[in-house]
Design a protein around this motif. Structure first.
Motif, PDB file in Angstrom:
ATOM      1  N   ILE A 114       6.911   9.108  -1.818  1.00 28.74           N
ATOM      2  CA  ILE A 114       6.234   7.954  -1.225  1.00 28.74           C
ATOM      3  C   ILE A 114       5.028   8.394  -0.397  1.00 28.74           C
ATOM      4  O   ILE A 114       5.133   9.284   0.454  1.00 28.74           O
ATOM      5  N   PHE A 115       3.904   7.748  -0.637  1.00 28.55           N
ATOM      6  CA  PHE A 115       2.671   7.989   0.116  1.00 28.55           C
ATOM      7  C   PHE A 115       2.440   6.839   1.097  1.00 28.55           C
ATOM      8  O   PHE A 115       2.907   5.727   0.878  1.00 28.55           O
ATOM      9  N   GLY A 116       1.695   7.132   2.168  1.00 23.12           N
ATOM     10  CA  GLY A 116       1.180   6.066   3.025  1.00 23.12           C
ATOM     11  C   GLY A 116       2.090   5.608   4.141  1.00 23.12           C
ATOM     12  O   GLY A 116       1.948   4.480   4.615  1.00 23.12           O
ATOM     13  N   ALA A 142       7.009  -5.683  -1.688  1.00 19.31           N
ATOM     14  CA  ALA A 142       7.567  -6.512  -0.622  1.00 19.31           C
ATOM     15  C   ALA A 142       7.336  -5.876   0.738  1.00 19.31           C
ATOM     16  O   ALA A 142       6.973  -6.559   1.705  1.00 19.31           O
ATOM     17  N   ILE A 143       7.514  -4.576   0.822  1.00 28.26           N
ATOM     18  CA  ILE A 143       7.272  -3.880   2.095  1.00 28.26           C
ATOM     19  C   ILE A 143       5.804  -4.002   2.476  1.00 28.26           C
ATOM     20  O   ILE A 143       5.470  -4.263   3.645  1.00 28.26           O
ATOM     21  N   ARG A 144       4.907  -3.839   1.500  1.00 30.41           N
ATOM     22  CA  ARG A 144       3.469  -3.980   1.785  1.00 30.41           C
ATOM     23  C   ARG A 144       3.109  -5.391   2.216  1.00 30.41           C
ATOM     24  O   ARG A 144       2.130  -5.598   2.938  1.00 30.41           O
ATOM     25  N   LEU A 145       3.881  -6.360   1.765  1.00 29.92           N
ATOM     26  CA  LEU A 145       3.592  -7.743   2.151  1.00 29.92           C
ATOM     27  C   LEU A 145       3.945  -7.986   3.610  1.00 29.92           C
ATOM     28  O   LEU A 145       3.200  -8.662   4.318  1.00 29.92           O
ATOM     29  N   PHE A 146       5.056  -7.457   4.080  1.00 31.05           N
ATOM     30  CA  PHE A 146       5.544  -7.786   5.418  1.00 31.05           C
ATOM     31  C   PHE A 146       5.053  -6.850   6.511  1.00 31.05           C
ATOM     32  O   PHE A 146       5.039  -7.232   7.687  1.00 31.05           O
ATOM     33  N   VAL A 147       4.656  -5.635   6.150  1.00 28.22           N
ATOM     34  CA  VAL A 147       4.158  -4.678   7.148  1.00 28.22           C
ATOM     35  C   VAL A 147       2.941  -3.963   6.585  1.00 28.22           C
ATOM     36  O   VAL A 147       2.973  -3.484   5.449  1.00 28.22           O
ATOM     37  N   ILE A 185       1.883   1.934   1.361  1.00 27.40           N
ATOM     38  CA  ILE A 185       2.939   2.735   0.757  1.00 27.40           C
ATOM     39  C   ILE A 185       2.957   2.518  -0.754  1.00 27.40           C
ATOM     40  O   ILE A 185       2.801   1.401  -1.245  1.00 27.40           O
ATOM     41  N   HIS A 186       3.107   3.612  -1.477  1.00 24.52           N
ATOM     42  CA  HIS A 186       3.089   3.572  -2.932  1.00 24.52           C
ATOM     43  C   HIS A 186       3.669   4.870  -3.470  1.00 24.52           C
ATOM     44  O   HIS A 186       3.847   5.834  -2.731  1.00 24.52           O
TER      45      HIS A 186
END
Length: 316
Positions: free
Chosen positions: A15-17, A108-113, A117-118
């Motif tokens: 995981i990056f970012g 979903a994680i990128r949407l809420f915080v 991350i990718h």
């Protein structure tokens, strides 16, 4: 009838970012975010991703957390009993499912915080127990390293971080959201929002302004003023916060227009993208959580804005 074998399935993606607070996020379905090392002899990630020590460092150096060689991986390991024929079919179906599942969870994680991350590659290995055939040890091994094309160009202008007090809320949210979103309008808004993580700032600002236009505008004139007022009122109750958001949106909208009409992108900075993503994120989540209809939201915002004295001298 073929005998069943015990297969060990190992799924892994670097995981990056993010910083190490990602370790507290619940990926679901027995996946975990796991701290691992780029040192080949420690966690053997060189073998996992079919490379050597130099290749491992080259591909995942920017995924490091802190000053050491630690990284975070999305990881899952389990066993399953299958015949060799069943194993081939299971492997294909499982691979397709895992790719979709992890992609949705990361989105979903990128949407809420905030945070880019990718993962760029997913390693999938399915290895059977070793069986003795005469004087030869035999096993069945199916494996692949699947590249994720969209994530290659991800622009990292921020870093995922979630305080301990917000982890439970995040975990509850990401477990409930499903993609694509059922509402076509909101799903289009999310698609543009999510694409902003993978493209240059001058494209991202266009996508993010478009996302806000989807939520707050109809086919009408004076778009910049209407968008800035409606979004700021929708997001904030405090007058100072509303005015601050309004002014920033006016500036961001002008920068978008300067790029679209004149090709001028030199004034677009990272802070513009982070601000707009925050506006889209909060607006989209509020829409989804409250099952709002766009027509009802715009009607309510028009009435509210009309009654605000500090905007009495502007068109709404």
């Amino acid at each position: 009838m073929d005998n069943k074998l015990v297969y060990t399935v190992i799924l892994c993606a670097v995981i990056f970012g993010s910083d190490e607070t990602l370790l507290n996020v619940d990926l679901g379905e027995e996946f975990i975010f796991k701290r691992m090392s780029l040192k080949p002899l420690k966690d053997h990630l060189d073998l996992t991703f079919k490379t050597d020590a130099m290749g491992l460092r080259r591909d995942y150096e920017t995924a490091r957390i802190g000053e050491n060689l630690d990284i975070i991986c999305a990881f899952k390991s389990y066993t399953i009993c299958l015949t060799e024929i069943e194993a081939e079919k299971y492997y294909k179906e499982m691979s397709d499912y895992v790719l979709t599942y992890l992609d949705d969870r990361i989105r979903a994680i990128r949407l809420f915080v905030e945070g880019p991350i990718h993962f760029k590659k997913l390693s999938i290995e399915m290895k059977s127990e070793t069986l003795r055939s005469g004087e030869t040890d035999m096993c069945s091994n199916i494996n692949s390293v699947i590249p994720i094309g969209e994530a290659v160009g991800t622009s990292s202008i921020s870093l995922f971080h979630c305080d301990n007090e917000n982890i439970n809320e995040l975990n509850n949210n990401i477990s409930s959201v499903k993609f694509p979103l059922s509402d076509v309008l909101l799903n289009n808004c999310h698609r543009y929002y999510d694409l902003s993580y993978h493209l240059d700032n001058f494209i991202s600002i266009t996508l993010l302004i478009t996302s806000l236009e989807i939520l707050f505008l109809n086919n009408e004139n004076a778009k910049k003023e209407k968008l800035a007022k409606r979004c700021s009122i929708f997001l904030y109750d405090n007058r100072n916060d509303q005015v601050s958001c309004y002014k920033k949106l006016i500036i961001a909208y002008k920068k978008r227009s300067d790029f679209v009409h004149d090709g001028n992108c030199l004034q677009i900075i990272n802070e513009d993208i982070l601000f707009l993503r925050d506006c889209v994120r909060k607006s989209l989540i509020k829409y989804v959580n409250n099952n709002y209809r766009k027509s009802d939201v715009i009607k309510m915002l028009k009435t509210t804005i009309k009654n605000l004295d500090y905007w009495s001298d502007t068109r709404t």
